[in-house]
Design an enzyme around this catalytic site. Sequence first.
Site, PDB file in Angstrom:
ATOM      1  N   HIS A  35       0.850  -1.196   0.000  1.00  0.00           N
ATOM      2  CA  HIS A  35       0.000   0.000   0.000  1.00  0.00           C
ATOM      3  C   HIS A  35       0.886   1.248   0.000  1.00  0.00           C
ATOM      4  O   HIS A  35       1.761   1.407   0.848  1.00  0.00           O
ATOM      5  CB  HIS A  35      -0.895  -0.033   1.236  1.00  0.00           C
ATOM      6  CG  HIS A  35      -1.944   1.032   1.275  1.00  0.00           C
ATOM      7  ND1 HIS A  35      -3.153   0.917   0.620  1.00  0.00           N
ATOM      8  CD2 HIS A  35      -1.972   2.237   1.893  1.00  0.00           C
ATOM      9  CE1 HIS A  35      -3.886   1.999   0.850  1.00  0.00           C
ATOM     10  NE2 HIS A  35      -3.194   2.822   1.616  1.00  0.00           N
ATOM     11  N   ASP A  37       0.881   5.351   0.011  1.00  0.00           N
ATOM     12  CA  ASP A  37       0.072   6.537   0.347  1.00  0.00           C
ATOM     13  C   ASP A  37       0.677   7.800  -0.257  1.00  0.00           C
ATOM     14  O   ASP A  37       1.754   8.226   0.158  1.00  0.00           O
ATOM     15  CB  ASP A  37      -0.013   6.684   1.871  1.00  0.00           C
ATOM     16  CG  ASP A  37      -0.919   5.646   2.489  1.00  0.00           C
ATOM     17  OD1 ASP A  37      -2.077   5.534   2.046  1.00  0.00           O
ATOM     18  OD2 ASP A  37      -0.464   4.934   3.413  1.00  0.00           O
ATOM     19  N   MET A  39       0.274  11.760  -0.663  1.00  0.00           N
ATOM     20  CA  MET A  39      -0.400  12.922  -0.053  1.00  0.00           C
ATOM     21  C   MET A  39       0.184  14.198  -0.619  1.00  0.00           C
ATOM     22  O   MET A  39       1.413  14.335  -0.709  1.00  0.00           O
ATOM     23  CB  MET A  39      -0.174  12.904   1.459  1.00  0.00           C
ATOM     24  CG  MET A  39      -0.623  11.620   2.125  1.00  0.00           C
ATOM     25  SD  MET A  39      -0.257  11.685   3.891  1.00  0.00           S
ATOM     26  CE  MET A  39      -0.849  10.067   4.395  1.00  0.00           C
ATOM     27  N   HIS A  68      -2.812   4.651  -3.140  1.00  0.00           N
ATOM     28  CA  HIS A  68      -3.912   5.418  -2.540  1.00  0.00           C
ATOM     29  C   HIS A  68      -3.603   6.895  -2.740  1.00  0.00           C
ATOM     30  O   HIS A  68      -2.719   7.445  -2.071  1.00  0.00           O
ATOM     31  CB  HIS A  68      -3.994   5.037  -1.052  1.00  0.00           C
ATOM     32  CG  HIS A  68      -5.008   5.789  -0.272  1.00  0.00           C
ATOM     33  ND1 HIS A  68      -5.038   5.771   1.114  1.00  0.00           N
ATOM     34  CD2 HIS A  68      -6.043   6.581  -0.652  1.00  0.00           C
ATOM     35  CE1 HIS A  68      -6.042   6.513   1.551  1.00  0.00           C
ATOM     36  NE2 HIS A  68      -6.663   7.027   0.499  1.00  0.00           N
ATOM     37  N   ASP A 177      -8.698   1.129   5.826  1.00  0.00           N
ATOM     38  CA  ASP A 177      -7.410   1.835   5.906  1.00  0.00           C
ATOM     39  C   ASP A 177      -7.385   2.794   7.090  1.00  0.00           C
ATOM     40  O   ASP A 177      -8.086   3.802   7.097  1.00  0.00           O
ATOM     41  CB  ASP A 177      -7.190   2.598   4.591  1.00  0.00           C
ATOM     42  CG  ASP A 177      -5.804   3.210   4.506  1.00  0.00           C
ATOM     43  OD1 ASP A 177      -4.985   2.971   5.411  1.00  0.00           O
ATOM     44  OD2 ASP A 177      -5.556   3.926   3.517  1.00  0.00           O
TER      45      ASP A 177
HETATM   46  C1  DX5 Z   1      -3.694   7.428   6.215  1.00  0.00           C
HETATM   47  C2  DX5 Z   1      -3.177   6.425   5.210  1.00  0.00           C
HETATM   48  C3  DX5 Z   1      -3.007   5.062   5.750  1.00  0.00           C
HETATM   49  C4  DX5 Z   1      -1.957   4.938   6.817  1.00  0.00           C
HETATM   50  C5  DX5 Z   1      -2.330   3.781   7.683  1.00  0.00           C
HETATM   51  O1  DX5 Z   1      -3.979   8.617   5.574  1.00  0.00           O
HETATM   52  O2  DX5 Z   1      -4.075   6.334   4.111  1.00  0.00           O
HETATM   53  O3  DX5 Z   1      -2.745   4.124   4.720  1.00  0.00           O
HETATM   54  O4  DX5 Z   1      -0.672   4.764   6.320  1.00  0.00           O
HETATM   55  O5  DX5 Z   1      -1.464   3.759   8.755  1.00  0.00           O
HETATM   56  P1  DX5 Z   1      -1.873   3.161  10.164  1.00  0.00           P
HETATM   57  O6  DX5 Z   1      -2.124   1.696   9.947  1.00  0.00           O
HETATM   58  O7  DX5 Z   1      -0.666   3.438  10.991  1.00  0.00           O
HETATM   59  O8  DX5 Z   1      -3.111   3.887  10.623  1.00  0.00           O
HETATM   60 ZN    ZN Z   2      -3.795   4.606   2.652  1.00  0.00          ZN
END
Ligand code: DX5
Ligand code: ZN
Length: 218
Positions: A35, A37, A39, A68, A177
């Site tokens: 996964h 992420d 941002m 994501h 998630d």
């Molecule tokens: C949050 C992300 C998640 C995050 C999850 O915005 O989309 O994927 O990395 O991390 P944990 O499992 O630590 O909440």
């Molecule tokens: Zn995520």
Amino acid sequence: MSRTPLIAPSVLASDFANLEREIKMLNESEADYIHIDIMDGVFVPNISFGLPVTEAIKRHARKPMDVHLMIVQPERYVEAFRKAGAEIISVHVEACPHLHRNLQQLKSLGCKAGVAINPHTSISELENVIQDIDLICIMSVNPGFGGQKFIENTYRKTKALKEMIVANKSQALIEIDGGVNEANARLLVEAGADVLVAGNFVFSSKDPKGVIAALKRG
Ligand code: DX5
Ligand code: ZN
């Protein structure tokens, strides 16, 4: 016996100075997806990393990359992430006023079409496109940061979404998630979750592979 979930460790919580080692650990583990992420500091109040790091991960990854996108105007970047090796790409419904068009774009790129929804967003937003979606990512924290507390309403939302998927004969997988750990994993699978993302719970452990295996077993 409860179903076996797919596990998608989030590299957001990994050691970025040792990414190659972290990805090789995931290759050796029972993880199903990696996964990623993304941002942008606009859609969410944090900046993570972008295309060059995703390409670097791909060079070592032996599992599908589940990207994501927590970014505004994702249609500007999905092709680039597909070229960087993403097998699944999720856009946020809140960032897509023309979600049907976004889904067609993802399909035209030959990747799995994912949609992520924030904790406050109703699943009814997805009803009219549910047959076009391959994966629905229910945010169980407000997106932007790893290591946050799991929002309990996620169980109710997951159950309702599963009913909607079945009623509409959709093939969409449900991914959860945020804040996933040993205390909620089994309950989430019982509620209808197919994929569990886990960041801190995996990477803050001394035995990440053991944690991944334990999440899978429930
Ligand atoms: C949050 C992300 C998640 C995050 C999850 O915005 O989309 O994927 O990395 O991390 P944990 O499992 O630590 O909440
Ligand atoms: Zn995520």
